[in-house]
Design a protein around this motif. Structure first.
Motif, short mmCIF file in Angstrom:
data_model
loop_
_atom_site.label_atom_id
_atom_site.label_comp_id
_atom_site.label_asym_id
_atom_site.label_seq_id
_atom_site.Cartn_x
_atom_site.Cartn_y
_atom_site.Cartn_z
N ASN A 294 1.07 -1.15 0.27
CA ASN A 294 0.15 0.06 -0.47
C ASN A 294 1.12 0.84 -0.29
O ASN A 294 1.18 1.55 1.34
CB ASN A 294 -0.99 0.33 1.32
N SER B 201 -6.17 2.54 1.37
CA SER B 201 -5.56 0.90 1.88
C SER B 201 -6.28 0.57 2.51
O SER B 201 -6.11 -0.80 2.44
CB SER B 201 -4.28 1.20 3.48
N SER C 214 -6.49 -3.42 1.13
CA SER C 214 -6.32 -4.57 1.57
C SER C 214 -7.83 -5.82 2.08
O SER C 214 -7.04 -6.88 1.80
CB SER C 214 -5.44 -4.29 3.37
N LYS C 215 -8.53 -5.22 1.82
CA LYS C 215 -9.24 -5.78 1.98
C LYS C 215 -9.80 -6.82 1.05
O LYS C 215 -9.95 -7.85 1.02
CB LYS C 215 -10.71 -4.78 2.21
N ALA D 228 -7.27 -10.06 0.87
CA ALA D 228 -7.08 -10.54 1.92
C ALA D 228 -8.05 -11.37 1.89
O ALA D 228 -7.76 -12.63 1.85
CB ALA D 228 -7.43 -10.09 3.07
N ILE E 158 1.40 -7.98 3.65
CA ILE E 158 0.90 -6.36 3.30
C ILE E 158 1.66 -5.47 3.90
O ILE E 158 1.68 -6.29 5.15
CB ILE E 158 -1.14 -6.40 3.70
N TYR F 287 2.61 -1.48 4.59
CA TYR F 287 1.93 -0.28 4.77
C TYR F 287 3.06 1.03 4.31
O TYR F 287 4.05 0.46 4.60
CB TYR F 287 0.76 0.13 5.52
N GLN G 261 -3.87 0.69 11.16
CA GLN G 261 -4.27 -1.16 9.56
C GLN G 261 -3.59 -1.70 10.36
O GLN G 261 -4.19 -2.97 10.57
CB GLN G 261 -4.55 -0.34 9.10
N LEU H 160 -4.90 -5.21 11.55
CA LEU H 160 -4.67 -6.44 10.35
C LEU H 160 -3.68 -7.29 10.37
O LEU H 160 -4.16 -9.04 10.41
CB LEU H 160 -4.38 -5.71 8.85
N VAL I 186 1.40 -7.99 8.31
CA VAL I 186 1.30 -7.20 7.75
C VAL I 186 2.45 -6.17 8.77
O VAL I 186 2.31 -6.72 9.42
CB VAL I 186 -0.46 -6.87 8.18
#
Length: 685
Positions: free
Chosen positions: A508, A537, A541-542, A545, A557, A559, A585, A589, A600
């Motif tokens: 991200n 993001s 990510s959703k 995932a 993942i 960031y 986040q 996550l 993550v």
């Protein structure tokens, strides 16, 4: 004899390369990396000063279409022919391969292939061994020998199936001596070989065999070689089949990667869809491929979903998982039936080709090129089956012969000689905001370490240009993505799945910033930055995932947050607040996705000025004004306020992303790595 990297130094080698490139450029003549060609000629031995007769032949593992002098093996013909005197017989013919090294001229060039005797022992100046679909169709027909006589008379002679090697070379040499009128032969279950006294004649003879076989098939084939259309199995519309392919891709990639991770390729070419829409496709697919080049790339047979085109995603997934269990059991039984005391260990029981009626074909390999080529080989196999069924009945070599080649000690030795994979080999990465700056540096580093990468950016043109700089479409592709738009994010994930078959690593990185004091920050400023970074993001990510969970292969993942997620600076409320959102986040996550093996983590860079789209768009000028310095001095200013007195550049951030995704940090999740050259106020507490 010297070896040039550009123009060959010997006329015979030059003719050979030109002919090989022409033959290999047309897929009707041979498949990628399939077949081999040779030329005989003379050169001066630098040791004796005398003329010696040499054989130039395409070496092991090369491709005719892209062959250069570096890909040729160069052998002394007198020594190669003398091997006939020491040949111990077909039961020990594999021992002859090691002796090829003692026939090399000078440094010898590329490693000689198993087909070298076919070229060296046949009494012709030029020899072509090819794998054309039309020729293999005759070679795999149940009455292939009779068809060969019908189509070619005595100009082309039938050779019963024999595994490539020294004995096959002896057989073809004898056949040519006994049939002086022949210009070539059909090798049962395998392909064709042609020859000539000149390079032009050999090429002409090869093309005549290929084109004559193709014309005969076209004129005499039954109307529906694959049987009548199968009700309910017709192709879906392009949009429907691509949507279904994307929905199934994570599950199928997980199936294909049960024993070891694989990269995928998807095609919905008409030839595949038509095959799957026909009634005989289950029988033919179960028979598997025949040409050694084909089944070495595709395994002995594909996994075929036995549901109609409009089957639901849920039903398709459930059935694929059942079929996978059956496939693995069948493959283990195939291995157990045929293994010998000295057979190599089983290499994996997962399919490399998965066929979905109405949708298309997924193919898999150790990298994108291998996966794509495996799919191309199965298309070759479909064409072969069509030709053989149109004239006769498709009858590939039996499974014992397939096993003997698949688990051949020489094939195992070739696999063992392959270079060690790079650290991120088989990893499929999606990097957002990657057309420039930090994102581009990350994508470049991941690709350099073996990953395939998808560059997502607001500008499709810039994304594709950045991808092209990294490599061809087997390495990197560019897609358009507005990360603040849920539909656009889903589309970019789907494009990733269709390009490479799955997803392992998401970065991200997309971001922007407006540097303004609180009282000058508008609601629009706040919403824009939160939509791109916090919401963006979350959306990426959703969507990612969902894929990672379905694949059951874990994943990463990452960031790209900021030191501003921790450090409180002036005139920066919207940007810093959204970076703090991203930072949390990561923690949330990491806690939620850990049970799926998904790590993550985050990176907190200091201001990265060089190559940054954010700084170039006005952020740099605003920050320079805030600090009372010239904009061109901003990087130096940031460096001087750090403990290490070093400027942070995009590559520093890329290095941190790479480390997070390697096996060395396999047990690390929920971490933020500062990449800020040391900012005490941003130390994590």
């Amino acid at each position: 004899m010297s070896h040039s990297t550009t123009e060959p130094t010997n006329p015979a080698a030059a003719e050979l390369i030109a002919r090989s490139n022409r033959l290999g450029a047309d897929p009707k003549n041979t498949n990628y990396a399939g077949g081999n060609t040779s030329a005989k000629g003379t050169a001066i031995d630098p040791v004796t000063g005398e003329e010696v007769e040499l054989l130039w032949v395409k070496g092991s593992g090369g491709d005719l279409g892209t062959l250069t002098e570096k890909g040729l093996a160069v052998l002394r013909l007198d020594r190669l022919r003398a091997m006939q005197n020491t040949y111990p017989g077909v039961e020990r013919e594999d021992e002859m391969v090691a002796a090829f090294d003692y026939t090399l001229h000078g440094k010898g060039g590329a490693a000689p292939s198993i087909d070298t005797p076919m070229h060296g022992l046949v009494d012709a100046k030029h020899v072509d061994h090819l794998h054309p679909d039309s020729g293999i169709a005759i070679a795999t027909a149940a009455d292939g020998e009779e068809l060969t006589r019908t189509i070619f008379g005595d100009t082309v002679v039938w050779v019963p199936w024999r595994r490539p090697g020294f004995q096959l070379g002896l057989d073809i040499a004898a056949l040519k001596r006994e049939n002086p009128q022949a210009i070539g032969c059909i090798l049962g279950g395998h392909g064709i070989t042609a020859w000539g006294e000149t390079s032009e004649e050999s090429e002409k003879n090869s093309l005549w065999i290929i084109d004559t076989a193709a014309a005969y098939i076209a004129e005499n084939s039954k109307a529906e070689p694959f049987g009548a259309p199968l009700e309910g199995y017709a192709a879906l519309s392009p949009a429907e089949r691509r949507a279904k392919a994307a929905a199934l891709a994570p599950v199928i990639r997980g199936i294909a990667s049960t024993d070891k991770p694989q990269v995928g390729h998807f095609t919905d070419a008409d030839v595949v869809l038509d095959f799957l829409a026909s009634s005989e496709h289950p029988r033919l697919a179960a028979l598997g491929t025949s040409c050694p080049d084909h089944f070495l790339r595709t395994k002995v047979k594909p996994l075929v979903l036995d549901l109609p085109s409009d089957a639901s995603i849920e039903d398709s997934i459930a059935r694929l998982e059942e079929l996978h269990e059956q496939y693995r059991a069948d493959y283990q039984a195939y291995y157990d039936r045929n293994k010998k005391d000295d057979s190599p260990a089983i290499r994996g029981a997962d399919p490399l080709i998965v066929l979905i009626p109405g949708v298309g074909m997924f193919s898999y390999g150790k990298d994108k090129q291998t996966a794509r080529v495996a799919g191309e080989f199965y298309v070759n196999a479909i064409n072969v089956m069509r030709g053989a069924e149109g004239l006769s009945t498709y009858a590939p070599i039996d499974e014992a012969e397939k096993f003997n080649i698949e688990y051949w000690s020489l094939e195992e030795a070739k696999l063992q000689r392959m270079p060690k994979p790079k650290p991120l080999a088989t990893r499929i990465a999606l990097v957002t905001g990657a057309a420039s700056g930090i994102g581009k540096a990350i994508a470049t580093r991941l690709a350099a370490e073996g990953a395939v990468v998808v560059i997502a950016d607001l500008s499709l043109e810039k994304a594709q240009a950045a991808a092209a700089e990294i490599g061809n479409t087997d390495v990197a592709v560019g897609v358009q993505a507005d990360v603040s738009d849920e539909a656009a994010v889903e589309a970019s994930i789907n494009e990733t799945l269709l390009a490479f078959g799955g997803l392992d690593l998401v970065v991200n990185n997309a971001g922007l910033s407006l540097s303004r004091p609180l009282l000058e920050t508008t609601v629009a400023d706040w919403d824009l930055q939160h939509n791109v970074m916090a919401k963006g993001s979350f959306l990426v990510s959703k969507a990612a995932a969902r894929v990672l969970i379905a694949q059951k292969l874990g994943g990463d993942i990452v960031y790209i947050s900021s030191k501003n997620s921790v450090f409180a600076g002036p005139n920066n409320v919207a940007y810093s607040a959204t970076k703090a959102d991203q930072a949390h986040q990561v923690r949330l996550l990491a806690a939620e996705l850990g049970e799926y093996g998904i790590k993550v983590n985050g990176i907190n860079p200091d201001g990265v000025v060089r190559g940054s789209g954010i700084f170039a768009s006005g952020w740099g000028a605003n920050r320079a004004k805030t600090y009372g310095i010239e904009e061109e001095d901003l990087g130096k200013f940031y460096a001087q306020r750090t403990i290490l007195k070093r400027e942070v550049v995009p590559e520093n951030v890329a290095n941190a992303v790479y480390v997070l995704c390697t096996s060395d940090l396999s047990h690390t999740t929920g971490l933020h790595i500062p990449v800020d050259a040391g900012v005490a106020a941003a130390f994590l507490r």
